[in-house]
Write an enzyme that holds these catalytic residues in place. Structure first.
Site: not given
Length: 257
Positions: A103, A105, A181
């Site tokens: 991912h 992140e 996000g």
């Protein structure tokens, strides 16, 4: 109906929630109890990827439902002096079926690289866990016009040493980093273009049959409003959903038709 859409109908939609660093074990249990009836589906595979500490509670809460439980990360070694890491057999021992790998992140904050993603993908297959392999470009890369080159490179490295039979069962999640996000969603055309390029890349590395079997998700601010159009695209087989997977609306994303 185009042959491409015809083939895509043979692939079962997969909608996975990525809970990120949210929910305690008791909150996880309560949320799954709330979402269970809402995500019941015969047409989509449903996965909740939850924080490691929530996994036993989530498995227990999801028992008897159509929800599979996944992890958000794992390490590529079997055991040893890797403080803070989770081994694959720890996941399989409690019934984990899927794991998110690479991912953005993890890449940005925890030094994940294409090479460590590849090691984790190989290890996941070794243990019978289905990897959800993440890829995606930054806003700068999109503006530079290198999106497809960059994503192809991520995919090629992630799948090094992976057999065609293994690749057929994998899930790839295309998440443009600038859409995660932020509330910005790639246009349907942008999402379909990259997912089609990923499928073409898999066909080059393996063959047409593998490319037609592999499931490719779109992720990045997926909502109940954007899901139907996105998931109707010939090369998009579902979504990796962040914030919306923690709300009742997740049921509308799963049952988008």
């Amino acid at each position: 109906m185009s042959r491409k859409k015809d083939i895509s109908l043979m692939r079962k939609t997969i909608v996975a929630g990525n809970w990120k660093m949210n929910k305690t074990p008791s909150e996880a249990k309560a949320l799954i109890e709330e979402l269970k009836p809402l995500v019941a589906s015969e047409t989509s595979d449903v996965v909740f990827c939850v924080p490691a500490i929530d996994i036993p509670a989530a498995i227990e809460a999801a028992a008897g439902s159509n929800i599979a439980i996944g992890a958000e990360n794992m390490y590529f070694e079997e055991s040893g002096a890797y403080t803070g890491e989770i081994a694959p057999n720890m996941l399989t021992d409690v019934g984990v079926k899927y794991v998110i790998i690479g991912h953005s992140e993890r890449r940005e904050y925890f030094a994940e690289t294409d090479e460590t993603v590849n090691k984790k993908v190989l290890k996941a297959f070794e243990h019978g866990i289905t990897p959800i392999v993440c890829c995606g470009e930054t806003l700068v890369q999109r503006e530079q016009g290198v999106t497809i080159d960059f994503v192809r490179q991520q995919i090629k490295i992630a799948f090094q040493g992976v057999s065609a039979d293994q690749a057929k069962t994998a899930v790839i999640a295309y998440e443009p980093i600038w859409a995660i996000g932020t509330g910005k969603v790639a246009t349907t055309e942008q999402a379909q273009e990259v997912c089609a390029a990923i499928r073409a890349c898999i066909a080059e590395v393996y063959d047409e049959a593998t490319a037609e079997a592999i499931r490719i998700q779109y992720g990045g601010s997926v909502s109940a409003a954007s899901a139907p159009e996105l998931f109707a695209q010939p090369d998009i087989d579902g979504g990796l959903v962040g914030g919306a997977s923690l709300k009742p609306d997740f049921g509308k994303i799963v049952n988008y038709k």
